[in-house]
Design a protein around this motif. Structure first.
Motif, PDB file in Angstrom:
ATOM      1  N   ARG A  32      19.260  39.289  13.240  1.00  9.26           N
ATOM      2  CA  ARG A  32      19.693  40.574  14.393  1.00  9.26           C
ATOM      3  C   ARG A  32      20.938  40.825  13.981  1.00  9.26           C
ATOM      4  NH1 ARG A  32      19.939  36.647  18.170  1.00  9.26           N
ATOM      5  NH2 ARG A  32      17.823  36.073  17.845  1.00  9.26           N
ATOM      6  N   LEU A  33      21.934  40.138  13.665  1.00  4.34           N
ATOM      7  CA  LEU A  33      23.276  40.613  13.311  1.00  4.34           C
ATOM      8  C   LEU A  33      23.532  41.593  12.434  1.00  4.34           C
ATOM      9  CD1 LEU A  33      26.244  39.900  13.977  1.00  4.34           C
ATOM     10  CD2 LEU A  33      26.249  38.428  12.042  1.00  4.34           C
ATOM     11  N   THR A  34      22.286  41.470  11.438  1.00  2.00           N
ATOM     12  CA  THR A  34      22.160  42.684  10.359  1.00  2.00           C
ATOM     13  C   THR A  34      21.730  43.959  11.035  1.00  2.00           C
ATOM     14  OG1 THR A  34      21.729  41.054   8.659  1.00  2.00           O
ATOM     15  CG2 THR A  34      21.107  43.005   8.198  1.00  2.00           C
ATOM     16  N   VAL A  35      20.730  43.755  12.059  1.00  2.91           N
ATOM     17  CA  VAL A  35      20.462  44.987  12.459  1.00  2.91           C
ATOM     18  C   VAL A  35      21.401  45.616  13.632  1.00  2.91           C
ATOM     19  CG1 VAL A  35      18.613  45.626  14.435  1.00  2.91           C
ATOM     20  CG2 VAL A  35      17.783  44.151  12.865  1.00  2.91           C
ATOM     21  N   TYR A  36      22.102  44.729  14.291  1.00  2.00           N
ATOM     22  CA  TYR A  36      23.129  45.217  14.959  1.00  2.00           C
ATOM     23  C   TYR A  36      24.218  46.059  14.349  1.00  2.00           C
ATOM     24  CZ  TYR A  36      21.005  42.574  18.980  1.00  2.00           C
ATOM     25  OH  TYR A  36      20.390  42.072  20.057  1.00  2.00           O
ATOM     26  N   SER A  37      24.551  45.347  13.136  1.00  2.00           N
ATOM     27  CA  SER A  37      25.766  45.996  12.496  1.00  2.00           C
ATOM     28  C   SER A  37      25.161  47.013  11.815  1.00  2.00           C
ATOM     29  CB  SER A  37      26.121  44.948  11.229  1.00  2.00           C
ATOM     30  OG  SER A  37      25.177  44.533  10.515  1.00  2.00           O
ATOM     31  N   ARG A  38      24.157  47.314  11.344  1.00  2.00           N
ATOM     32  CA  ARG A  38      23.369  48.712  10.866  1.00  2.00           C
ATOM     33  C   ARG A  38      23.535  49.632  11.919  1.00  2.00           C
ATOM     34  NH1 ARG A  38      18.837  48.049   6.240  1.00  2.00           N
ATOM     35  NH2 ARG A  38      19.935  46.389   4.914  1.00  2.00           N
ATOM     36  N   TRP A  39      23.120  49.517  13.142  1.00  2.00           N
ATOM     37  CA  TRP A  39      23.197  50.433  14.257  1.00  2.00           C
ATOM     38  C   TRP A  39      24.704  50.857  14.470  1.00  2.00           C
ATOM     39  CZ3 TRP A  39      19.856  53.664  14.848  1.00  2.00           C
ATOM     40  CH2 TRP A  39      18.452  53.665  14.649  1.00  2.00           C
ATOM     41  N   LEU A  40      25.269  49.716  14.234  1.00  2.00           N
ATOM     42  CA  LEU A  40      27.108  49.983  14.464  1.00  2.00           C
ATOM     43  C   LEU A  40      27.698  50.976  13.341  1.00  2.00           C
ATOM     44  CD1 LEU A  40      29.546  49.272  16.348  1.00  2.00           C
ATOM     45  CD2 LEU A  40      29.961  47.570  14.606  1.00  2.00           C
ATOM     46  N   VAL A  41      27.134  50.674  12.615  1.00  2.00           N
ATOM     47  CA  VAL A  41      27.531  51.712  11.329  1.00  2.00           C
ATOM     48  C   VAL A  41      26.986  53.169  11.618  1.00  2.00           C
ATOM     49  CG1 VAL A  41      27.451  52.326   8.767  1.00  2.00           C
ATOM     50  CG2 VAL A  41      28.009  49.909   9.528  1.00  2.00           C
ATOM     51  N   VAL A  42      25.760  53.219  12.064  1.00  2.00           N
ATOM     52  CA  VAL A  42      25.344  54.553  12.519  1.00  2.00           C
ATOM     53  C   VAL A  42      25.947  55.055  13.522  1.00  2.00           C
ATOM     54  CG1 VAL A  42      23.199  55.662  13.228  1.00  2.00           C
ATOM     55  CG2 VAL A  42      22.897  54.218  11.314  1.00  2.00           C
ATOM     56  N   GLY A  43      26.262  54.253  14.535  1.00  2.00           N
ATOM     57  CA  GLY A  43      27.114  55.039  15.927  1.00  2.00           C
ATOM     58  C   GLY A  43      28.420  55.151  15.453  1.00  2.00           C
ATOM     59  N   LEU A  44      28.981  54.749  14.564  1.00  2.00           N
ATOM     60  CA  LEU A  44      30.433  55.115  14.294  1.00  2.00           C
ATOM     61  C   LEU A  44      30.333  56.030  13.303  1.00  2.00           C
ATOM     62  CD1 LEU A  44      32.084  51.503  13.058  1.00  2.00           C
ATOM     63  CD2 LEU A  44      32.401  52.891  15.262  1.00  2.00           C
ATOM     64  N   LEU A  45      29.428  56.179  12.420  1.00  2.00           N
ATOM     65  CA  LEU A  45      29.134  57.583  11.740  1.00  2.00           C
ATOM     66  C   LEU A  45      29.072  58.855  12.639  1.00  2.00           C
ATOM     67  CD1 LEU A  45      26.835  56.871   8.592  1.00  2.00           C
ATOM     68  CD2 LEU A  45      29.123  58.087   8.508  1.00  2.00           C
ATOM     69  N   TRP A  46      28.158  58.618  13.541  1.00  2.00           N
ATOM     70  CA  TRP A  46      28.141  59.740  14.386  1.00  2.00           C
ATOM     71  C   TRP A  46      29.350  59.993  15.142  1.00  2.00           C
ATOM     72  CZ3 TRP A  46      24.784  63.812  14.303  1.00  2.00           C
ATOM     73  CH2 TRP A  46      23.435  63.596  13.590  1.00  2.00           C
ATOM     74  N   ILE A  89      24.481  63.162   6.061  1.00  2.00           N
ATOM     75  CA  ILE A  89      24.839  61.751   6.088  1.00  2.00           C
ATOM     76  C   ILE A  89      24.401  61.272   7.251  1.00  2.00           C
ATOM     77  CG2 ILE A  89      26.685  59.983   5.725  1.00  2.00           C
ATOM     78  CD1 ILE A  89      28.063  61.996   3.570  1.00  2.00           C
ATOM     79  N   CYS A  90      24.854  61.691   8.331  1.00  2.00           N
ATOM     80  CA  CYS A  90      24.606  60.987   9.520  1.00  2.00           C
ATOM     81  C   CYS A  90      22.935  61.088   9.778  1.00  2.00           C
ATOM     82  CB  CYS A  90      25.283  61.632  10.661  1.00  2.00           C
ATOM     83  SG  CYS A  90      26.960  61.498  10.757  1.00  2.00           S
ATOM     84  N   ILE A  91      22.434  62.142   9.578  1.00  2.00           N
ATOM     85  CA  ILE A  91      20.882  61.991   9.686  1.00  2.00           C
ATOM     86  C   ILE A  91      20.150  61.138   8.834  1.00  2.00           C
ATOM     87  CG2 ILE A  91      18.683  63.619   9.647  1.00  2.00           C
ATOM     88  CD1 ILE A  91      20.764  65.654  10.810  1.00  2.00           C
ATOM     89  N   GLY A  92      20.705  61.256   7.656  1.00  2.00           N
ATOM     90  CA  GLY A  92      20.211  60.340   6.496  1.00  2.00           C
ATOM     91  C   GLY A  92      20.223  58.723   7.111  1.00  2.00           C
ATOM     92  N   MET A  93      21.371  58.195   7.172  1.00  2.00           N
ATOM     93  CA  MET A  93      21.740  56.921   7.760  1.00  2.00           C
ATOM     94  C   MET A  93      20.748  56.492   8.914  1.00  2.00           C
ATOM     95  SD  MET A  93      23.617  55.394   5.938  1.00  2.00           S
ATOM     96  CE  MET A  93      24.091  53.886   6.909  1.00  2.00           C
ATOM     97  N   THR A  94      20.788  57.553  10.124  1.00  2.00           N
ATOM     98  CA  THR A  94      20.013  57.163  11.155  1.00  2.00           C
ATOM     99  C   THR A  94      18.495  57.021  10.695  1.00  2.00           C
ATOM    100  OG1 THR A  94      21.513  58.605  12.580  1.00  2.00           O
ATOM    101  CG2 THR A  94      19.510  58.025  13.524  1.00  2.00           C
ATOM    102  N   LEU A  95      17.939  57.837   9.879  1.00  2.00           N
ATOM    103  CA  LEU A  95      16.608  57.729   9.497  1.00  2.00           C
ATOM    104  C   LEU A  95      16.194  56.436   8.659  1.00  2.00           C
ATOM    105  CD1 LEU A  95      15.506  61.531   8.886  1.00  2.00           C
ATOM    106  CD2 LEU A  95      14.862  60.043  10.671  1.00  2.00           C
ATOM    107  N   SER A  96      17.303  56.271   7.685  1.00  2.00           N
ATOM    108  CA  SER A  96      16.906  55.082   6.954  1.00  2.00           C
ATOM    109  C   SER A  96      16.907  53.623   7.725  1.00  2.00           C
ATOM    110  CB  SER A  96      17.956  55.161   6.009  1.00  2.00           C
ATOM    111  OG  SER A  96      19.182  54.687   6.395  1.00  2.00           O
TER     112      SER A  96
END
Length: 140
Positions: A32-46, A89-96
């Protein structure tokens, strides 16, 4: 979904530790922490790269609102390579992250990834309270 070859690679002490429910809940917390951190990275990228790229393309976006064609989009991105790279980069990270999380939800966690999470939890347990994730994983 566990694969037989993944079970052969596991150590015997890890297998006995894997059976208790506390360990499994800690593995779930780490996931769960991994999922949240990946979405945090995507949010910060955007928030940073995406907004800067869109700000740079603001005059082209105004043109798209008046006369939208795919050719206008193509030429705007072709003649503004840095904003196009930033948006890519933003779209690619979000999709991945979407594909990774959807695969885990629909098909289950692959055996290698499950083993990796279990090994990380064992490492966190061995290191104890000096590990940065100790309070997030083991103290709940």
């Amino acid at each position: 979904m566990a694969y037989p070859e993944d079970r052969q690679d596991r150590e015997t002490p890890a297998t006995s530790a894997n059976s208790d429910s506390t360990f499994q809940s800690q593995v779930q917390r780490l996931h769960r922490l991994t999922v949240y951190s990946r979405w945090l990275v995507v949010g910060l990228l955007w928030a940073n790269v995406g907004s800067l790229s869109l700000w740079t393309l603001r005059s082209e976006i105004a043109l798209w609102q008046d006369h939208f064609t795919w050719v206008a989009v193509r030429y705007s991105l072709a003649y503004n390579p840095l904003p196009a790279l930033g948006l890519s980069i933003c779209i690619g990270m979000t999709l991945s992250v979407l594909v990774w999380q959807s695969r885990n939800i629909l098909l289950g966690m692959p055996g290698k990834e499950q083993k990796h999470l279990e090994d990380r939890v064992l490492h966190i347990r061995r290191q104890g309270s000096t590990h940065p994730l100790w309070k997030w994983i083991c103290c709940r």
